[in-house]
Design a protein around this motif. Sequence first.
Motif, PDB file in Angstrom:
ATOM      1  N   LYS A 257      73.327 -23.531  -5.944  1.00  0.00           N
ATOM      2  CA  LYS A 257      74.524 -24.163  -5.871  1.00  0.00           C
ATOM      3  C   LYS A 257      75.036 -25.275  -4.829  1.00  0.00           C
ATOM      4  CE  LYS A 257      75.946 -20.181  -5.696  1.00  0.00           C
ATOM      5  NZ  LYS A 257      74.807 -19.512  -5.990  1.00  0.00           N
ATOM      6  N   PHE A 258      74.430 -25.067  -3.635  1.00  0.00           N
ATOM      7  CA  PHE A 258      74.676 -26.032  -2.531  1.00  0.00           C
ATOM      8  C   PHE A 258      73.462 -25.951  -1.928  1.00  0.00           C
ATOM      9  CE2 PHE A 258      76.651 -21.885  -1.912  1.00  0.00           C
ATOM     10  CZ  PHE A 258      76.120 -21.279  -0.755  1.00  0.00           C
ATOM     11  N   GLY A 259      73.463 -26.743  -0.492  1.00  0.00           N
ATOM     12  CA  GLY A 259      72.371 -26.315   0.587  1.00  0.00           C
ATOM     13  C   GLY A 259      71.111 -26.999   0.132  1.00  0.00           C
ATOM     14  N   TYR A 260      69.914 -26.585   0.590  1.00  0.00           N
ATOM     15  CA  TYR A 260      68.530 -27.144   0.406  1.00  0.00           C
ATOM     16  C   TYR A 260      68.092 -26.485  -0.934  1.00  0.00           C
ATOM     17  CZ  TYR A 260      63.346 -27.417   0.828  1.00  0.00           C
ATOM     18  OH  TYR A 260      62.294 -27.830   0.515  1.00  0.00           O
ATOM     19  N   CYS A 261      67.101 -27.123  -1.460  1.00  0.00           N
ATOM     20  CA  CYS A 261      66.653 -26.660  -2.801  1.00  0.00           C
ATOM     21  C   CYS A 261      65.089 -27.201  -3.056  1.00  0.00           C
ATOM     22  CB  CYS A 261      67.421 -27.047  -4.129  1.00  0.00           C
ATOM     23  SG  CYS A 261      66.692 -26.648  -5.601  1.00  0.00           S
ATOM     24  N   THR A 262      64.287 -26.383  -3.060  1.00  0.00           N
ATOM     25  CA  THR A 262      62.858 -26.980  -3.224  1.00  0.00           C
ATOM     26  C   THR A 262      62.553 -27.586  -4.277  1.00  0.00           C
ATOM     27  OG1 THR A 262      60.715 -26.010  -2.972  1.00  0.00           O
ATOM     28  CG2 THR A 262      62.210 -24.861  -4.651  1.00  0.00           C
ATOM     29  N   PRO A 263      61.951 -28.920  -4.071  1.00  0.00           N
ATOM     30  CA  PRO A 263      61.664 -29.675  -5.470  1.00  0.00           C
ATOM     31  C   PRO A 263      60.749 -28.978  -6.279  1.00  0.00           C
ATOM     32  CG  PRO A 263      60.531 -30.624  -3.385  1.00  0.00           C
ATOM     33  CD  PRO A 263      60.902 -29.190  -3.072  1.00  0.00           C
ATOM     34  N   ASP A 264      60.624 -29.334  -7.614  1.00  0.00           N
ATOM     35  CA  ASP A 264      59.764 -29.098  -8.482  1.00  0.00           C
ATOM     36  C   ASP A 264      59.620 -27.609  -8.976  1.00  0.00           C
ATOM     37  OD1 ASP A 264      59.323 -31.952  -8.579  1.00  0.00           O
ATOM     38  OD2 ASP A 264      57.885 -31.528  -6.821  1.00  0.00           O
ATOM     39  N   ALA A 265      60.552 -26.880  -8.739  1.00  0.00           N
ATOM     40  CA  ALA A 265      60.155 -25.426  -9.111  1.00  0.00           C
ATOM     41  C   ALA A 265      60.321 -25.188 -10.699  1.00  0.00           C
ATOM     42  CB  ALA A 265      61.153 -24.746  -8.074  1.00  0.00           C
ATOM     43  N   LYS A 266      59.403 -24.385 -11.086  1.00  0.00           N
ATOM     44  CA  LYS A 266      59.369 -24.346 -12.596  1.00  0.00           C
ATOM     45  C   LYS A 266      60.245 -23.283 -13.092  1.00  0.00           C
ATOM     46  CE  LYS A 266      56.284 -27.346 -13.734  1.00  0.00           C
ATOM     47  NZ  LYS A 266      56.410 -28.119 -12.498  1.00  0.00           N
ATOM     48  N   THR A 267      60.323 -22.038 -12.453  1.00  0.00           N
ATOM     49  CA  THR A 267      61.177 -20.961 -12.636  1.00  0.00           C
ATOM     50  C   THR A 267      62.418 -20.571 -11.770  1.00  0.00           C
ATOM     51  OG1 THR A 267      59.748 -19.398 -11.753  1.00  0.00           O
ATOM     52  CG2 THR A 267      59.270 -19.980 -13.966  1.00  0.00           C
ATOM     53  N   TYR A 268      63.180 -19.873 -12.116  1.00  0.00           N
ATOM     54  CA  TYR A 268      64.297 -19.326 -10.983  1.00  0.00           C
ATOM     55  C   TYR A 268      63.507 -18.542 -10.239  1.00  0.00           C
ATOM     56  CZ  TYR A 268      67.892 -16.406  -9.238  1.00  0.00           C
ATOM     57  OH  TYR A 268      68.664 -15.501  -8.603  1.00  0.00           O
ATOM     58  N   ASP A 269      62.704 -17.672 -10.197  1.00  0.00           N
ATOM     59  CA  ASP A 269      62.055 -17.014  -9.319  1.00  0.00           C
ATOM     60  C   ASP A 269      61.274 -17.758  -8.336  1.00  0.00           C
ATOM     61  OD1 ASP A 269      62.945 -14.581 -10.103  1.00  0.00           O
ATOM     62  OD2 ASP A 269      61.112 -13.896 -11.018  1.00  0.00           O
ATOM     63  N   GLU A 270      60.551 -19.134  -8.837  1.00  0.00           N
ATOM     64  CA  GLU A 270      59.769 -19.689  -7.924  1.00  0.00           C
ATOM     65  C   GLU A 270      60.718 -20.676  -7.176  1.00  0.00           C
ATOM     66  OE1 GLU A 270      57.400 -22.696  -9.911  1.00  0.00           O
ATOM     67  OE2 GLU A 270      56.948 -23.606  -8.178  1.00  0.00           O
ATOM     68  N   ARG A 271      61.896 -21.046  -7.823  1.00  0.00           N
ATOM     69  CA  ARG A 271      62.899 -21.920  -7.095  1.00  0.00           C
ATOM     70  C   ARG A 271      63.480 -20.813  -5.927  1.00  0.00           C
ATOM     71  NH1 ARG A 271      68.159 -24.830  -9.506  1.00  0.00           N
ATOM     72  NH2 ARG A 271      66.617 -26.334 -10.048  1.00  0.00           N
ATOM     73  N   ILE A 272      64.029 -19.866  -6.050  1.00  0.00           N
ATOM     74  CA  ILE A 272      64.770 -19.005  -4.984  1.00  0.00           C
ATOM     75  C   ILE A 272      63.637 -18.545  -4.027  1.00  0.00           C
ATOM     76  CG2 ILE A 272      64.462 -16.769  -6.479  1.00  0.00           C
ATOM     77  CD1 ILE A 272      67.113 -16.191  -5.401  1.00  0.00           C
TER      78      ILE A 272
END
Lengths: 479, 482
Positions: free
Chosen positions: B326-341
């Motif tokens: 929703k806000f703040g830093y977000c890793t680029p190019d993550a494929k799944t929710y688990d990977e992103r978080i």
Amino acid sequence: MANYIPVIGLEIHAQLLTNTKIFCNCEVDFGGEQNTRCCPVCTGLPGTLPVLNSQVVSYAIKGGLALNCDINRFSKIDRKNYFYPDLPKAYQISQFDLPLCIDGKVKIDMGEEEKYIRVHRIHIEEDAGKLVHDDIENASLADYNRCGVPLIEIVSEPDMGSAEEAKAYVEKVAGLLQYAGVSLCRMEEGSLRADVNISLKRPEAAKLGTKVEIKNLNSLKSIVRAIEYEIERQTKMLNAGEEIIQETRRFNDNRGVTTSMRSKEDAHDYRYFKEPDVIPVSITDDDIEAIRKELPMLIDERLDLYTKEYGLNKADSKILVANKEISDLYNESISSYANYKAVANFIVVDLLRYVNEGELDSKNIPFTAAEFAELVKMAEEEVVNKNNAKAILKMMLEGKKSPQQIAKDEGFLMNDSADEIEEVVNGVVSEFTAEVEGYLAGKEKLFGFLMGQCSKRLAGRANPKMIKDILEQKLAKLK
Amino acid sequence: MELCDKSILELRQMLDQKEISSSELTKYYLDRINKIDGQINSYITVCEEEALKTAENADNRIAKGEASALTGIPISIKDNMCTEGIRTTCGSKMLGNFVPPYNATAVSKLLAEDAVILGKVSMDEFAMGGSTQTSYYKKTTNPYDKARVPGGSSGGSAASVAAKLSAASLGSDTGGSIRQPAAFCGITGMKPTYGAVSRFGLVAFASSFDQIGPLAHSAKDCAGILNVISGHDVNDGTSERQKIDFSSKLGKDIKGLKLALPKEFFGDGIDESVKSAVLKAAAEYEKMGAKIVEVSMPSLKYAIAAYYLIASAEASSNLARYDGIKFGYCTPDAKTYDERITRTRKEGFGEEVKRRILLGTYALSSGYYDAYYKKALYVQQKIKAEYKGIFDTCDAIITPTAPTTAYKIGEIEGDPVKMYLADICTVTVNIAGLPALSTTCGYDNAGMPIGMSVVGKAFDDATVLQVADAFETSFKRINPKL
């Protein structure tokens, strides 16, 4: 094949009927544009804090009282931690060890038999958001409108033994919450959802079998189907000598089967702890009494009253209490016209037809109970005839004036002027000479024909008994 | 006397008598920040445009004779308090792009008076640390010795005030984060009673301990700021309804007050220079007519463990929301929710923050909860009871603020246990929710300031300020050389 007894417990999530969310001032409503009813608080933006909506507490207590619960005088708010994209703070504010309400019981009616289902506890919590999976490919979208909508979770003891009992319990709980005015309990809108815990045991076994939880059932039909499927599945497994594993399952509505979601090993460790942002709730005896006073007379009490005091039959009584507004209308109507059976009958036979056919919203009845009572009275006292009474009801539903006024305007009022009736009778007798002669000659059946002619000319406005008396006198004179 | 050496009360007088305008004062401070902050790195964001605009409003207000206590006074804000439209980083990469759509209540209250917010100052990441060296942005240094830490986590606040790059600062204190940097930088800093100042808009670390408070040149200035920022807030259910008059006892004779010295705060592990300076200050109080009483706080030995368990447990939950969705830093190019978080949190949080999330998650996990978190809550009750016992007979408690003076950068930050133990003098106050203030009571051989803490009963913040003010009136501080 061995015999097994199902042991069923339910967790019901009911949405409370507050105007605003549990911890912020966002409006609570169903439907609408995505992410339009959320704010920095319910979406968990950094630095924001939850502020407990006191109406949530009083509604939950009211619901608890309707379910015969004890109310904890000191109740604590806790955090339940887990990661999920529909949960913006990554924890749900809920209650763990000191819920608002405990130890209730709900009476269910299984035909001849009555049974009590115990309520273990009721706690308050915030709802999560909703994920939308189909709008774009390879991604899910989050809608936070539902985030922070206030819920009560009602946890039953495992007191139910069949899908039918579970259904009766859910219907009764929903009815009681609707009576208390704390939840709409509309399953189709998601304001009532249930999780089912179910295990099987041999009749002689003292210990319960391994239980399986079926999550998120959102219609009575799926509750019944999921339980029936699960009983069958577990019975087959046990009979084949297989072991039931403790797990969480979901019900597939289309296929009518339950499938595994996660096993006990994968169960979340929610790491509950006291919510430091919300101070515990202290409730006094006075608070509870004030809330209890707001409760209307509830379903079981009304049923007793109707059957025992008013002499109504059980079937009609149940129909009347099935809908609080209808039952209220009945109660108010009989206070101005105490003909218990006639009023009940008019509601059950005539008024409810409109409700059942969706033509009348029982929450928006366009006339007063006094007007309705007046209509029943007019019909009973034959001020208007039965058919015209029905016609008047229809016009009242269309928003037309009082029954008296309608009867007058429409010319439905019974004519009790003997002169006018006599005039009509004389006319008929002189017109249908053949029939009169036939009657006088002993064809008694022809009296009905002559009666019918008189009634027709009087357009249903005359008391049939009066017509009959006058016609008889007239014919007697001719003999 | 330089303009920057003036107290808020003196500046108030100058502004009201039109000896200087708020715009001039603001420009003066902005100019100092420009010239000097490069040496100490206290500001993450300087809000020049907004500051000058507020100063103009303040001048209009002063011209109309409608000035309040802080109208036109230049103040810095720790970067964990939300400022509408101004980036609020919390010292973390995680919030590098976070621009809040709302002000923290404390900030709103300052702005309502047209206090001038000069900028957002550095801090340990998510307020976790005592050195300001875990900041992802500015690793602030000590104005008295640039090779040393300014303390933390409100190190940017303390350094900006000590270096006179702001007249005062708002900091936050979870386990000593206002008082310890105030001690290390030779100024005054106060954590009021828990609930006195709304936490709305303060990015949460450990909710049951976090409290906003002022860092300034004197107890008097702290009282003035607290009178403005305190009070019940409908947006914070834990904020107290009881309104405190912080300046009500300032200047009153302390004769007859009973001041307690808990012996455990003067034992092994406390530097001799610190001990002797605080005891010397106690002797001063005696001269002023106060009564010094030795008391005991046996549970102090459990305080660090209890504090780090409770604070980290709450932090592990409070910081779970940083998932890059929703806000703040977000890793680029993550494929799944688990990977992103997973990747967002791995890349967005620093070492110390991760350490505490792990510690707190562990402490709350089933199977460990009873042994750790629950026991820590038990220690909390013991500490509260011991404080209550002391306050049954005493008016305030005097302790060192930190076991040492400011240490060299790199000296102990690599050793988390040593870092945690250095909080021994401050954490019990947060555990018990009490008001406490640190003021400077001396300097060590290296010329580094020594802090003394005054602790009071809950809601008796006025006595804490009275006691500190009495000492400050007769104590001469030495300015840092910049």
